[in-house]
Design a protein around this motif. Structure first.
Motif, PDB file in Angstrom:
ATOM      1  N   GLN A 129      -9.917   0.017  -4.772  1.00  0.00           N
ATOM      2  CA  GLN A 129      -8.873  -0.444  -3.853  1.00  0.00           C
ATOM      3  C   GLN A 129      -9.473  -1.240  -2.701  1.00  0.00           C
ATOM      4  N   TYR A 154     -10.650   4.701  -4.857  1.00  0.00           N
ATOM      5  CA  TYR A 154     -10.716   4.158  -3.496  1.00  0.00           C
ATOM      6  C   TYR A 154     -11.655   2.965  -3.403  1.00  0.00           C
ATOM      7  N   SER A 188      -5.970  -0.093  -7.096  1.00  0.00           N
ATOM      8  CA  SER A 188      -5.746   1.136  -6.316  1.00  0.00           C
ATOM      9  C   SER A 188      -5.581   2.333  -7.234  1.00  0.00           C
ATOM     10  N   ILE A 208       0.829  -1.204   0.000  1.00  0.00           N
ATOM     11  CA  ILE A 208       0.000   0.000   0.000  1.00  0.00           C
ATOM     12  C   ILE A 208       0.866   1.258   0.000  1.00  0.00           C
ATOM     13  N   ILE A 213      -4.362  -5.555  -6.083  1.00  0.00           N
ATOM     14  CA  ILE A 213      -4.370  -4.382  -5.196  1.00  0.00           C
ATOM     15  C   ILE A 213      -3.762  -3.156  -5.870  1.00  0.00           C
TER      16      ILE A 213
END
Length: 658
Positions: free
Chosen positions: A454, A451, A447, A76, A443
């Motif tokens: 994600q 949002y 992403s 992330i 992911i």
């Protein structure tokens, strides 16, 4: 943008009225048109699946799941282009994450002690998030891992969980740095070349309607390039370093960018040879080509604005192609970060003395305290998901709390459908490894799209890893949906409705500061013909950076429901007007530098006074009742475009102007 309502009405081809959701509600559901970061996709699949494989091979599946959780945090945070920035973006937050999971583990199962501890952690997390991007991610991981540690059983002794999570994050860092020896300085060089291309687009748009959008793209590109180059320059003080060349090439694009407003005021496009020549310079920068300076075949310049573009372009060609640019003529003060001790001191001051820092910290602490209190009073299976949802929704620099709560609920619902299929059909064990490769790779790909996307990608990954720790299987799915809805509800009520932050305080005051800085910029630009040109450039870049922050705040406000969204939409033209004021000032300075008669001190003082009055009116939360009489009628002189833009800005701020 001012036509946003709770429900937008339209008519179909048969004349029937149809209702569509409002813009502020659906804007987050549109996937952003951004490229998929394929290297990050590959790293994510390996980083999260490899620890699981090792865990199954050593009969320590829980350990493998914890390492994968740490890798998830690293994935992330792995958003930087430059390798040195990746070290900070991944390694520093991992330290805070280790502290967070340690604190959470120490209060696991302690009821109200856990409530108090997580509330205090939330306060600290929210306050440090206001310092900057790395601190923001650090604050996020501090709270997230504390919540996970307090809600999930961790292996003993206490130090195992933080160690395993940190190993996962460092594994992502290792994967991201594998290409460093082969691609050293490539991100920085690509960023500088991208700035040249953005400048070419700006010059091509001069005199047309697309100019404002291209100017914003140039500002963003300059900010990114300076951040990357100067971040490395803090540790590289050599006068012959390749970074000196990149910095010199970046600095000489500034005169081109400054000449663009003057060219735009001509009202007609520049010859096609000019943007083409700039794009050729961009290719030379990206390829690292040097050699004889090309003989640029450009039209003969006539007016001061044309001479400014011609001179800036020819000078840039010399610097780009010259093998050894003068290392003592490289000014890295245009954005070079301050010393570490100074930045730490500023950060501590911002945390402890900033009203916004305390406001956000208290708001996050209130919501986490309510979430933990609720699950302590009402039996909720594996209740950590409620506080986890609150943390993600209330992240301050990710967007509107309202829209994030809605998107979080929708994204979680979609992710739970995927998780249900995986948990019900895939047997636990080695089959989890290929499944994790696919889910983890989604992911970074999702992403980049928004949002909600994600959230839909992260949810099944977290549930699969959680199942390896608590072994609830398919029965984990439905409680997670209810937990997410509870967390979104707490965020909306206690984190949004009960904190009616003044839209004017959050946005209007920042805009007023930018207007006041523009007034000081006008005074400095024409105070003396022998003024420090580098200081003038720094002031202009600082204003544009501030306006970029204001733009981000406006874009966040536009995603909120009325009245905030409608009010932000009505004030948006004022932001554009302030940017045009700065452009007009720069254009006037450029024209004077290339032969136009300078303005009188009275003209400069009058323009500055008008801007300061506008700033004071914005701070006082009152509208300006009229446009100053001196702005009426035809004007001449180099400051005429500037006075016109000030007049337009004051008209927007007047009653009925917006």
């Amino acid at each position: 943008m001012g036509d946003q309502h709770d429900v937008d009405e339209g008519r179909d081809g048969r004349g029937r009225v149809r209702l569509t959701p409002p813009q502020w509600l659906v804007s987050g559901l549109r996937p952003q048109n951004t490229p998929i970061p394929w290297p990050a996709v590959g790293r994510a699949g390996i980083a999260l699946a490899a620890p699981l494989a090792v865990g199954f091979a050593t009969d320590q599946a829980a350990y493998g799941a914890l390492v994968s959780m740490g890798a998830l945090s690293g994935v992330i945070g792995d958003t930087a282009d430059a390798y040195r920035m990746r070290v900070f973006n991944i390694a520093v937050p991992q330290l805070f994450g280790a502290i967070g999971v340690t604190l959470g583990t120490l209060v696991y199962g302690d009821g109200w002690l856990a409530v108090g501890a997580l509330t205090l952690v939330a306060l600290v997390s929210g306050m440090i998030s206001s310092i900057g991007a790395v601190a923001s991610v650090s604050g996020l991981l501090l709270l997230l891992n504390a919540v996970v540690g307090a809600g999930l059983p961790m292996p003993s002794p206490w130090w195992k969980a933080p160690l395993l999570l940190s190993i996962g994050g460092l594994f992502v860092l290792l994967l991201s740095l594998l290409a460093w020896p082969l691609r050293n300085r490539v991100p920085e060089r690509a960023a500088v070349a991208s700035t040249y291309r953005a400048a070419a687009d700006l010059l091509e748009a001069a005199g047309g309607t697309a100019y404002d959008a291209k100017r914003q793209a140039v500002t963003q590109s300059l900010n990114t390039a300076y951040d990357l180059v100067l971040a490395r320059r803090t540790r590289d003080h050599g006068r012959r370093s390749p970074l000196v060349r990149l910095l010199a090439q970046l600095n000489v694009v500034i005169p081109l960018v400054e000449a663009a407003p003057a060219a735009h005021l001509r009202g007609r496009p520049l010859p096609a040879e000019i943007p083409a020549a700039v794009r050729e310079l961009a290719a030379a920068v990206e390829e690292g080509r040097t050699g004889p300076v090309p003989d640029l075949e450009l039209p003969e310049p006539g007016k001061p604005s044309e001479r400014a573009v011609d001179a800036a372009l020819r000078h840039a060609a010399v610097v780009v192609h010259k093998p050894d640019p003068d290392p003592y003529n490289v000014d890295d003060r245009l954005g070079r970060p301050a010393a570490l001790r100074i930045r730490l001191r500023r950060g501590a001051r911002n945390v402890l003395l900033s009203e916004s820092s305390w406001r956000y910290g208290l708001r996050l602490a209130l919501c986490i305290g309510l979430a933990q209190s609720l699950v302590s009073l009402v039996p909720v299976p594996r209740s950590y998901w409620v506080a986890l949802t609150v943390t993600f929704v209330l992240k301050p620099d990710f967007g509107s709390v309202f829209s994030r709560a809605v998107l979080r609920a929708l994204g979680t619902a979609v992710g739970l459908v995927t998780a249900a299929a995986v948990l019900s059909e895939v047997p636990r064990g080695w089959w989890d490894v290929p499944v994790m490769v696919v889910l983890a790779a989604l992911i970074p790909a999702f992403s980049a799209k928004g949002y909600a996307f994600q959230t839909a990608a992260i949810t099944p990954v977290i549930l699969l890893l959680s199942d390896l720790l608590n072994h609830q299987g398919f029965h984990l799915v439905l409680p997670r949906l209810w937990d997410s809805l509870i967390g979104c509800g707490i965020s909306l009520v206690a984190g949004y409705l009960l904190w009616p932050e003044s839209w004017h305080t959050r946005i209007g005051d920042r805009l007023a500061d930018a207007v006041a800085d523009a007034a000081a910029y006008v005074e400095y630009a024409f105070a003396s013909a022998a003024g420090d040109d580098a200081e003038r450039v720094r002031r202009r870049r600082r204003i544009y950076r501030d306006l970029s922050v204001v733009r981000s705040e406006f874009q966040r406000a536009l995603t909120e429901p009325p009245p905030t969204g409608a009010r932000a939409s009505a004030w948006w033209p004022l932001v554009v007007a302030v940017e045009r004021i700065v452009d007009a000032t720069t254009a006037a300075r450029v024209r004077v530098n290339h032969g136009a008669p300078p303005p009188t001190s009275a003209e400069v003082a009058d323009a500055s006074r008008e801007l300061r009055e506008l700033a004071e009116g914005l701070r006082a939360s009152s509208t300006l009742v009229s446009v100053h009489a001196a702005l009426a009628g035809e004007e001449s002189g180099v400051l005429a475009p500037l006075r016109h833009e000030i007049s337009a800005a004051r008209a927007i701020a007047s009653p009925g102007g917006a």
